[in-house]
Design a protein around this motif. Structure first.
Motif, PDB file in Angstrom:
ATOM      1  N   VAL A  52       0.865  -1.183   0.000  1.00 16.47           N
ATOM      2  CA  VAL A  52       0.000   0.000   0.000  1.00 16.47           C
ATOM      3  C   VAL A  52       0.899   1.230   0.000  1.00 16.47           C
ATOM      4  N   ARG A  53       0.560   2.187  -0.872  1.00 16.16           N
ATOM      5  CA  ARG A  53       1.331   3.434  -0.917  1.00 16.16           C
ATOM      6  C   ARG A  53       0.450   4.567  -0.437  1.00 16.16           C
ATOM      7  N   LYS A  54       0.953   5.327   0.524  1.00 20.50           N
ATOM      8  CA  LYS A  54       0.207   6.465   1.080  1.00 20.50           C
ATOM      9  C   LYS A  54       0.857   7.751   0.586  1.00 20.50           C
ATOM     10  N   MET A  55       0.038   8.609  -0.010  1.00 20.59           N
ATOM     11  CA  MET A  55       0.532   9.855  -0.598  1.00 20.59           C
ATOM     12  C   MET A  55       0.128  11.054   0.262  1.00 20.59           C
ATOM     13  N   ALA A  84       1.347  -4.836   2.749  1.00 18.10           N
ATOM     14  CA  ALA A  84      -0.064  -5.085   3.041  1.00 18.10           C
ATOM     15  C   ALA A  84      -0.183  -6.292   3.976  1.00 18.10           C
ATOM     16  N   THR A  85      -1.258  -6.317   4.763  1.00 17.19           N
ATOM     17  CA  THR A  85      -1.509  -7.439   5.675  1.00 17.19           C
ATOM     18  C   THR A  85      -1.825  -8.707   4.870  1.00 17.19           C
ATOM     19  N   THR A  86      -1.192  -9.813   5.265  1.00 12.99           N
ATOM     20  CA  THR A  86      -1.473 -11.096   4.623  1.00 12.99           C
ATOM     21  C   THR A  86      -1.819 -12.122   5.696  1.00 12.99           C
ATOM     22  N   ASP A  87      -2.457 -13.221   5.279  1.00  8.29           N
ATOM     23  CA  ASP A  87      -2.759 -14.293   6.243  1.00  8.29           C
ATOM     24  C   ASP A  87      -1.557 -15.231   6.344  1.00  8.29           C
TER      25      ASP A  87
END
Ligand code: HEC
Length: 170
Positions: A52-55, A84-87
């Motif tokens: 995830v990229r936050k701008m 990113a969150t993964t299981d």
């Protein structure tokens, strides 16, 4: 070409130390409190890279950008990368909003700053790349920043921000 320019700067460091118009990654700002003070204008999910990229943009530049024709002098754009969150099997986990869920930890910080006193291959923009602790990434190369962002010369060298501002003006 840029390597050559840097060589030149080293050779004449004494002269250039006093020259405020010179740019380079060292001159690009990374304000400590940008997460609180800047506008987080967009999050981009990259499914392929599980990222995830936050701008972020500084608020005074944003106000001027929305009111004006061009992105103003002093525009500072910051892009944070998060895994990113993964299981347990490494598959992506989705939030209730249908988006990826960013882990808190930052993996990279990319910055671009527009300063009217600088002239670079990309107008008045220069670029920097930081580690999560805010220190400059030691093995960073900036040729790619210039060449890839040059593809968006008609949007003041930005991929997401120009579009965000244009959408606000409609
Ligand atoms: C291969 C192309 C490419 C390269 C190389 C690249 N970028 Fe980008 N950049 C993008 C794209 C595409 C986006 C839009 C976000 C996304 O989809 O990941 C972006 C977004 C950004 C943003 C957020 C503002 C905007 O324009 O949307 C910043 C800041 C940024 N890049 C800085 C950098 C820096 C600093 C470097 C070099 C260390 C760099 N970029 C190298 C393609 C590139």
């Amino acid at each position: 070409m840029r390597g050559f320019v840097f060589g030149l700067i080293t050779a004449s460091a004494l002269v250039l130390a006093a020259d405020k118009s010179s740019s380079g990654p060292d001159e690009v700002s990374l304000p400590e409190n940008y997460q609180d003070e800047f506008l987080n204008y967009l999050d981009v999910d990259h499914l392929d890279r599980k990222r995830v990229r936050k701008m972020y943009v500084n608020r005074e530049a944003h106000a001027a950008a929305v009111a004006g024709e061009d992105l103003p002098d002093g525009t500072l754009l910051i892009m944070e990368d998060h895994d990113a969150t993964t299981d347990a099997d490494g598959n992506l986990v989705w939030g209730d909003d249908g988006r990826l869920i960013a882990l808190d930890a930052i993996t990279n910080i990319f910055v671009m700053e527009k300063n009217a006193a600088w002239t670079t291959a990309n107008g008045h923009w220069d670029y920097a790349w930081y580690l999560p602790d805010g220190s400059p990434r030691p093995d960073a190369s900036f040729d790619g920043c210039f060449s890839c962002h040059a593809n968006r010369a008609d949007r003041d060298f930005t991929f997401t921000y120009w579009k965000f501002v244009s959408d606000r003006k409609r």
